[in-house]
Design an enzyme around this catalytic site. Sequence first.
Site, PDB file in Angstrom:
ATOM      1  CG  HIS A  18      53.920  40.330  47.833  1.00  0.00           C
ATOM      2  ND1 HIS A  18      53.045  40.963  48.692  1.00  0.00           N
ATOM      3  CD2 HIS A  18      53.517  40.692  46.586  1.00  0.00           C
ATOM      4  CE1 HIS A  18      52.182  41.680  48.016  1.00  0.00           C
ATOM      5  NE2 HIS A  18      52.430  41.524  46.726  1.00  0.00           N
ATOM      6  CG  HIS A  21      49.906  37.598  47.290  1.00  0.00           C
ATOM      7  ND1 HIS A  21      51.180  37.873  46.821  1.00  0.00           N
ATOM      8  CD2 HIS A  21      49.050  38.203  46.445  1.00  0.00           C
ATOM      9  CE1 HIS A  21      51.082  38.593  45.713  1.00  0.00           C
ATOM     10  NE2 HIS A  21      49.807  38.817  45.474  1.00  0.00           N
ATOM     11  CB  CYS A 126      44.938  50.339  33.260  1.00  0.00           C
ATOM     12  SG  CYS A 126      46.368  49.890  34.289  1.00  0.00           S
ATOM     13  CB  CYS A 129      43.606  47.698  36.336  1.00  0.00           C
ATOM     14  SG  CYS A 129      44.382  48.893  37.400  1.00  0.00           S
ATOM     15  CB  CYS A 143      45.948  53.563  35.680  1.00  0.00           C
ATOM     16  SG  CYS A 143      45.677  52.332  36.951  1.00  0.00           S
ATOM     17  CG  HIS A 146      48.991  49.761  37.784  1.00  0.00           C
ATOM     18  ND1 HIS A 146      47.679  49.368  37.769  1.00  0.00           N
ATOM     19  CD2 HIS A 146      49.692  48.701  38.236  1.00  0.00           C
ATOM     20  CE1 HIS A 146      47.583  48.120  38.176  1.00  0.00           C
ATOM     21  NE2 HIS A 146      48.777  47.691  38.474  1.00  0.00           N
ATOM     22  CE  LYS A 296      48.641  47.019  46.762  1.00  0.00           C
ATOM     23  NZ  LYS A 296      48.002  46.683  45.501  1.00  0.00           N
ATOM     24  CE  LYS A 299      51.208  40.863  41.412  1.00  0.00           C
ATOM     25  NZ  LYS A 299      50.440  39.697  41.728  1.00  0.00           N
TER      26      LYS A 299
HETATM   27  O1  ME8 Z   1      43.809  41.196  42.157  1.00  0.00           O
HETATM   28  N1  ME8 Z   1      48.614  44.629  51.251  1.00  0.00           N
HETATM   29  O2  ME8 Z   1      45.184  39.342  42.185  1.00  0.00           O
HETATM   30  P1  ME8 Z   1      46.497  39.895  42.896  1.00  0.00           P
HETATM   31  C1  ME8 Z   1      47.598  43.811  51.534  1.00  0.00           C
HETATM   32  N2  ME8 Z   1      43.634  38.121  40.476  1.00  0.00           N
HETATM   33  N3  ME8 Z   1      47.155  42.845  50.704  1.00  0.00           N
HETATM   34  C2  ME8 Z   1      47.767  42.722  49.529  1.00  0.00           C
HETATM   35  C3  ME8 Z   1      48.853  43.559  49.164  1.00  0.00           C
HETATM   36  C4  ME8 Z   1      49.271  44.558  50.086  1.00  0.00           C
HETATM   37  N4  ME8 Z   1      50.292  45.383  49.867  1.00  0.00           N
HETATM   38  N5  ME8 Z   1      49.258  43.184  47.935  1.00  0.00           N
HETATM   39  C5  ME8 Z   1      48.468  42.144  47.540  1.00  0.00           C
HETATM   40  C6  ME8 Z   1      44.068  40.038  41.849  1.00  0.00           C
HETATM   41  N6  ME8 Z   1      47.564  41.859  48.507  1.00  0.00           N
HETATM   42  C7  ME8 Z   1      43.026  39.218  41.111  1.00  0.00           C
HETATM   43  C8  ME8 Z   1      41.970  38.772  42.101  1.00  0.00           C
HETATM   44  S1  ME8 Z   1      39.711  37.461  42.710  1.00  0.00           S
HETATM   45  C9  ME8 Z   1      38.405  36.884  41.877  1.00  0.00           C
HETATM   46  C10 ME8 Z   1      40.833  38.011  41.493  1.00  0.00           C
HETATM   47  C11 ME8 Z   1      46.562  40.775  48.455  1.00  0.00           C
HETATM   48  O3  ME8 Z   1      47.532  38.835  42.745  1.00  0.00           O
HETATM   49  C12 ME8 Z   1      45.167  41.312  48.719  1.00  0.00           C
HETATM   50  O4  ME8 Z   1      44.351  40.229  49.093  1.00  0.00           O
HETATM   51  O5  ME8 Z   1      46.824  41.268  42.422  1.00  0.00           O
HETATM   52  C13 ME8 Z   1      44.758  41.813  47.350  1.00  0.00           C
HETATM   53  O6  ME8 Z   1      43.369  42.025  47.212  1.00  0.00           O
HETATM   54  C14 ME8 Z   1      45.266  40.665  46.498  1.00  0.00           C
HETATM   55  O7  ME8 Z   1      46.513  40.273  47.134  1.00  0.00           O
HETATM   56  C15 ME8 Z   1      45.494  41.031  45.048  1.00  0.00           C
HETATM   57  O8  ME8 Z   1      46.093  39.925  44.424  1.00  0.00           O
END
Ligand code: ME8
Length: 526
Positions: A18, A21, A126, A129, A143, A146, A296, A299
């Site tokens: 989304h 990302h 959790c 997380c 948590c 969440h 925020k 997903k």
């Molecule tokens: O945490 N605003 O993956 P993830 C800004 N797999 N950035 C956002 C956002 C939002 N509302 N939502 C998501 C993970 N992001 C782990 C990471 S790394 C070794 C492992 C972006 O799919 C932002 O970069 O939950 C956030 O840190 C990341 O997506 C979390 O992605």
Amino acid sequence: MDRFYITTPIYYVNAKPHLGHAYTTIVADSLRRFHRLLGKDTYFLTGTDEHGDKIVQAAEKAGCSPQEFVDGVSTQFRDLWPHLGVEYDQFIRTTDAEHKKCVQDVLQKVYDSGDIYFGEYGGHYCYGCERFYTEKELENGLCPQHQVKPEYISEKNYFFRMSKYQGWLRQYILDNPDFIRPERYRSEVLGILDSGALEDLCISRPKSRLTWGIELPFDKDYVCYVWFDALINYISALGWPDGEKFGRFWPGVQHLVAKDILKPHAVFWPTMLKAAGLEPYNNLNVHGYWLVRDTKMSKSLGNVVDPLSMIDKYGLSAFRYFLLREMHFGSDASFSEDALVARLNADLANDLGNLFSRVLSMTAKYFGGVVPAQGPLTEEDEAIRTLAEEAQRNYVRLFERVRFSNALESLWELVRALNRYVDHAAPWTLFKQGDTERLGTVMYVMLECMRKVAVHLWPVMPEASTVLLGQLGQTLDPATVQLADEADHWGGLAAGTTVAASSNLFPRVELEKTEESRPAKAEGKK
Ligand code: ME8
């Protein structure tokens, strides 16, 4: 040659990508393009995080095997990036054989050095997380991420002696003020480190509970904790320990993350590196959240914005520009189509688009579309030249410090000043008066400044920058541009160059056409 290695988080594949990302990945792409224009040898890594409970649950829900499931969603991430103008060098998946082998090698190394031990642990787990929380960390028993009650789990596991490195990490952060930026996140991490003894990190999950993970090399009954596995992607991608890329790019790395994953990156990862005998990364750049109506975008909350639909509606360049201009890196920002349209109309259509369209049509009318030679500069010309120099220097300085919004603002000071300069210099009057030399100088000053603006925009809007430069008869070869020197060099645009007759790259969008501003239909009315 200076080197620059940039990473995004590797995203979980439990749902499709989304706007959140898209933001981090577009920032990474822009930074890497920017550093290319500074003449650096660059490397850009992104990818997907594919192990752990969350993925197993999502696969079960989708009615397929974890492997089938991760293959499908990972492809959606990989396929999205080119549509967003993102050009990465490598897309890593934690299910790649090379990555798995590297994680096992790191685990073995840390185990052999005595920093991994076996013990019993009870904690609040959790699933969202994928981590244990201590009593202290919970908010009203929930948590903090969440807002759900974690499950209390007690089991035998392997632990990483993270506590051993607490003093070292604290001192390292104090000695390296830029290590975690912006400052507020550095303070937050120092706060964690100062608030008491750091706990050791549970780095295993018994296979009786989870099999979808990387097996511990020293105990076949356990798989690796998903965060310990995932963080290692930043070095497994480079072929640690002896890969050519590892030698070339480590430790000159900049990590990019949002604040949700600050602790794993600012505490787990540097201590893991230290325990494995590796130098810490250069910088951790932490941004805030994209919010939708104060919440925020996520997903799990189902309030996500699809980046592709925004691009279809408003174009790639406007979308990328909006993201970098609207969010002050480090703080939260609100996403709405109205805000996007307002920026598009004000900054792109009115300021930038209008500048190109009027100056190019005047060049066509007064000089047959050919760049005139510059004559002697007046005080007014010198003033705009000085302003342009300052704007460029500020842009480069701020962009390098990940202050994208301020960097763009300083470039727009130039764009707006150019629109005022053309009004004041009034080429149409000079034309009527037949003052060709002065007219030529005014047009040259405008066109050269526009070229500079377009070059500086390449990291943020590569597509639009290429078109705008094309309209000025220029092509951009990233390998030959030296962005840091642009401010000191006047005259890159050669007199005699043929330019386009007109430009309408950013037509205005009517606010009424956006979903949010459309009045809701009254029920029952025809
Ligand atoms: O945490 N605003 O993956 P993830 C800004 N797999 N950035 C956002 C956002 C939002 N509302 N939502 C998501 C993970 N992001 C782990 C990471 S790394 C070794 C492992 C972006 O799919 C932002 O970069 O939950 C956030 O840190 C990341 O997506 C979390 O992605």
